[in-house]
Motif scaffolding. Structure first.
Motif, PDB file in Angstrom:
ATOM      1  N   VAL A 183       5.551   8.542  11.917  1.00  0.00           N
ATOM      2  CA  VAL A 183       4.706   8.282  13.085  1.00  0.00           C
ATOM      3  C   VAL A 183       5.250   7.062  13.804  1.00  0.00           C
ATOM      4  CG1 VAL A 183       2.403   7.603  13.886  1.00  0.00           C
ATOM      5  CG2 VAL A 183       2.627   9.279  12.047  1.00  0.00           C
ATOM      6  N   VAL A 184       5.285   7.125  15.132  1.00  0.00           N
ATOM      7  CA  VAL A 184       5.740   6.003  15.948  1.00  0.00           C
ATOM      8  C   VAL A 184       4.597   5.574  16.866  1.00  0.00           C
ATOM      9  CG1 VAL A 184       7.421   5.171  17.631  1.00  0.00           C
ATOM     10  CG2 VAL A 184       8.113   6.850  15.905  1.00  0.00           C
ATOM     11  N   ARG A 185       4.255   4.281  16.809  1.00  0.00           N
ATOM     12  CA  ARG A 185       3.200   3.732  17.655  1.00  0.00           C
ATOM     13  C   ARG A 185       3.834   2.794  18.679  1.00  0.00           C
ATOM     14  NH1 ARG A 185      -1.148   0.683  14.890  1.00  0.00           N
ATOM     15  NH2 ARG A 185      -2.502   1.581  16.488  1.00  0.00           N
ATOM     16  N   THR A 186       3.390   2.876  19.917  1.00  0.00           N
ATOM     17  CA  THR A 186       3.902   1.990  20.962  1.00  0.00           C
ATOM     18  C   THR A 186       2.722   1.413  21.733  1.00  0.00           C
ATOM     19  OG1 THR A 186       4.108   3.805  22.564  1.00  0.00           O
ATOM     20  CG2 THR A 186       6.023   3.322  21.201  1.00  0.00           C
ATOM     21  N   SER A 187       2.559   0.102  21.645  1.00  0.00           N
ATOM     22  CA  SER A 187       1.473  -0.571  22.349  1.00  0.00           C
ATOM     23  C   SER A 187       1.697  -2.069  22.289  1.00  0.00           C
ATOM     24  CB  SER A 187       0.110  -0.223  21.719  1.00  0.00           C
ATOM     25  OG  SER A 187       0.051  -0.673  20.375  1.00  0.00           O
ATOM     26  N   VAL A 188       0.944  -2.792  23.090  1.00  0.00           N
ATOM     27  CA  VAL A 188       0.912  -4.249  23.025  1.00  0.00           C
ATOM     28  C   VAL A 188      -0.445  -4.659  22.445  1.00  0.00           C
ATOM     29  CG1 VAL A 188       2.474  -4.533  24.976  1.00  0.00           C
ATOM     30  CG2 VAL A 188       0.010  -4.435  25.400  1.00  0.00           C
ATOM     31  N   PRO A 189      -0.475  -5.849  21.777  1.00  0.00           N
ATOM     32  CA  PRO A 189       0.565  -6.860  21.657  1.00  0.00           C
ATOM     33  C   PRO A 189       1.341  -6.747  20.348  1.00  0.00           C
ATOM     34  CG  PRO A 189      -1.498  -7.816  20.960  1.00  0.00           C
ATOM     35  CD  PRO A 189      -1.807  -6.389  21.365  1.00  0.00           C
ATOM     36  N   ALA A 190       2.496  -7.412  20.322  1.00  0.00           N
ATOM     37  CA  ALA A 190       3.356  -7.382  19.135  1.00  0.00           C
ATOM     38  C   ALA A 190       2.666  -7.949  17.904  1.00  0.00           C
ATOM     39  CB  ALA A 190       4.644  -8.153  19.419  1.00  0.00           C
ATOM     40  N   THR A 191       1.936  -9.033  18.076  1.00  0.00           N
ATOM     41  CA  THR A 191       1.367  -9.717  16.911  1.00  0.00           C
ATOM     42  C   THR A 191       0.471  -8.806  16.095  1.00  0.00           C
ATOM     43  OG1 THR A 191       1.477 -11.870  17.992  1.00  0.00           O
ATOM     44  CG2 THR A 191      -0.058 -11.663  16.175  1.00  0.00           C
ATOM     45  N   LEU A 192      -0.300  -7.949  16.744  1.00  0.00           N
ATOM     46  CA  LEU A 192      -1.208  -7.092  15.980  1.00  0.00           C
ATOM     47  C   LEU A 192      -0.461  -6.011  15.215  1.00  0.00           C
ATOM     48  CD1 LEU A 192      -4.391  -6.850  18.219  1.00  0.00           C
ATOM     49  CD2 LEU A 192      -3.796  -8.469  16.405  1.00  0.00           C
ATOM     50  N   HIS A 193       0.695  -5.580  15.695  1.00  0.00           N
ATOM     51  CA  HIS A 193       1.540  -4.710  14.870  1.00  0.00           C
ATOM     52  C   HIS A 193       2.064  -5.481  13.657  1.00  0.00           C
ATOM     53  CE1 HIS A 193       1.480  -1.395  17.631  1.00  0.00           C
ATOM     54  NE2 HIS A 193       2.093  -2.050  18.596  1.00  0.00           N
ATOM     55  N   LEU A 194       2.450  -6.722  13.884  1.00  0.00           N
ATOM     56  CA  LEU A 194       3.051  -7.496  12.793  1.00  0.00           C
ATOM     57  C   LEU A 194       2.040  -7.849  11.709  1.00  0.00           C
ATOM     58  CD1 LEU A 194       5.462  -9.612  14.946  1.00  0.00           C
ATOM     59  CD2 LEU A 194       6.128  -8.161  13.027  1.00  0.00           C
ATOM     60  N   VAL A 195       0.788  -8.117  12.072  1.00  0.00           N
ATOM     61  CA  VAL A 195      -0.191  -8.344  11.010  1.00  0.00           C
ATOM     62  C   VAL A 195      -0.419  -7.055  10.218  1.00  0.00           C
ATOM     63  CG1 VAL A 195      -1.299 -10.244  12.245  1.00  0.00           C
ATOM     64  CG2 VAL A 195      -2.259  -7.942  12.440  1.00  0.00           C
ATOM     65  N   ASN A 196      -0.271  -5.909  10.873  1.00  0.00           N
ATOM     66  CA  ASN A 196      -0.378  -4.644  10.153  1.00  0.00           C
ATOM     67  C   ASN A 196       0.780  -4.424   9.200  1.00  0.00           C
ATOM     68  OD1 ASN A 196      -2.848  -3.702  11.133  1.00  0.00           O
ATOM     69  ND2 ASN A 196      -1.922  -2.788  12.948  1.00  0.00           N
ATOM     70  N   VAL A 197       1.981  -4.886   9.570  1.00  0.00           N
ATOM     71  CA  VAL A 197       3.102  -4.836   8.631  1.00  0.00           C
ATOM     72  C   VAL A 197       2.803  -5.735   7.436  1.00  0.00           C
ATOM     73  CG1 VAL A 197       5.559  -5.297   8.279  1.00  0.00           C
ATOM     74  CG2 VAL A 197       4.788  -4.293  10.431  1.00  0.00           C
ATOM     75  N   ALA A 198       2.353  -6.953   7.699  1.00  0.00           N
ATOM     76  CA  ALA A 198       2.065  -7.881   6.610  1.00  0.00           C
ATOM     77  C   ALA A 198       0.978  -7.343   5.682  1.00  0.00           C
ATOM     78  CB  ALA A 198       1.635  -9.237   7.180  1.00  0.00           C
ATOM     79  N   ALA A 199       0.018  -6.603   6.245  1.00  0.00           N
ATOM     80  CA  ALA A 199      -1.091  -6.065   5.453  1.00  0.00           C
ATOM     81  C   ALA A 199      -0.758  -4.727   4.796  1.00  0.00           C
ATOM     82  CB  ALA A 199      -2.324  -5.915   6.332  1.00  0.00           C
ATOM     83  N   GLY A 200       0.442  -4.189   5.032  1.00  0.00           N
ATOM     84  CA  GLY A 200       0.837  -2.925   4.428  1.00  0.00           C
ATOM     85  C   GLY A 200       0.279  -1.702   5.117  1.00  0.00           C
ATOM     86  N   ARG A 201      -0.286  -1.877   6.306  1.00  0.00           N
ATOM     87  CA  ARG A 201      -0.865  -0.729   7.020  1.00  0.00           C
ATOM     88  C   ARG A 201       0.204   0.079   7.743  1.00  0.00           C
ATOM     89  NH1 ARG A 201      -4.294  -5.110   9.377  1.00  0.00           N
ATOM     90  NH2 ARG A 201      -5.970  -5.490   7.866  1.00  0.00           N
TER      91      ARG A 201
END
Length: 261
Positions: A183-201
């Protein structure tokens, strides 16, 4: 003041700034011209900065302040506050819930501590270099996904006025990931994607170009949660790099291969 005390006090300031923006959130803010849009964005920034600037300056009086949140590149030596007072500001104006407040203390171009607060959920993400990443005080860990083909990945638009070469690169990378990831997600902002990476989501996030305020908070959170940070070709990332990749260890190599092609 200990590092923990510094982090806790910074987190209180960021949460207070988030409350200011939460009071302003609601109906869609209408605008008909670019100048009206810029004015509305600036009003949100100023509301949050009126809380953040005095409190963070009091915490580290000798730390300088990055005045332009969209700036990229390396910083001069010393301590700096890199702040995005309304990360996802345009979402806030449109009544879209994906927005946050961030503050990162950077020393000699290395993030020392960061706070990301999401007012609509009440969640606060924090990280200290060498001290782990946390969500509301609980440890964060990146995903254990073993391959890109099983991954949810994401990217973001760095800014609306990117050069044509950058936007073409973004489009090509999304196409490549659509072939290789689940699955590929495209949206802003970057930070909220990155907290999802850190959280394993989600399992990986990439972006071309980008501002320090977009990437430094998430870079520290992901690293401290056990993830890998590089540029899109797998080289060490710095604020001067022209691309960024944050990924769980199990998918990083494959993500580099996809983006490199």
């Amino acid at each position: 003041m200990t590092t923990d005390e510094l982090l806790n006090t910074a987190a209180q300031a960021v949460r207070s700034a988030g409350s200011e923006l939460l009071d302003r959130f609601g109906p869609v803010v209408r605008y008909e011209t670019f100048d009206q849009l810029m004015s509305a964005l600036a009003a949100n920034d100023e509301a949050a900065l009126s809380v953040l600037r005095p409190r963070l300056t009091e915490l580290r009086p000798d730390a300088r302040w990055v005045e332009e949140e969209l700036d990229g590149g390396a910083l001069p030596a010393g301590e700096w506050w890199v702040v995005d007072p309304a990360e996802g500001n345009v979402n806030h104006l449109r009544g879209i819930p994906e927005w946050a407040v961030t503050a990162t203390l950077v020393r000699d171009n290395q993030p020392v501590l960061t706070v990301v607060h999401v007012p609509l959920t009440g969640d606060t993400y924090t990280a200290v270099a060498g001290g782990g990443a946390h969500l509301n005080g609980q440890p964060l860990h990146v995903s254990a996904t073993p391959s890109l083909g099983l991954s949810v990945v994401a990217t973001s638009q760095a800014r609306p006025d990117e050069a044509l070469a950058v936007t073409e690169r973004v489009g090509a990378s999304i196409t490549a990931m659509l072939h290789d990831a689940l699955v590929v997600r495209t949206s802003v902002p970057a930070t909220l994607h990155l907290v999802n990476v850190a959280a394993g989501r989600i399992d990986a996030f990439w972006q071309y170009a980008g501002a320090r305020a977009d990437l430094l908070p998430g870079a520290l959170l992901v690293t401290e949660a056990g993830g890998l940070i590089s540029d899109a070709e797998g080289r060490p990332w710095t604020p001067a790099s022209d691309s960024f990749l944050a990924a769980a260890p199990g998918v990083h190599t494959e993500a580099v291969a996809t983006l490199s092609h």
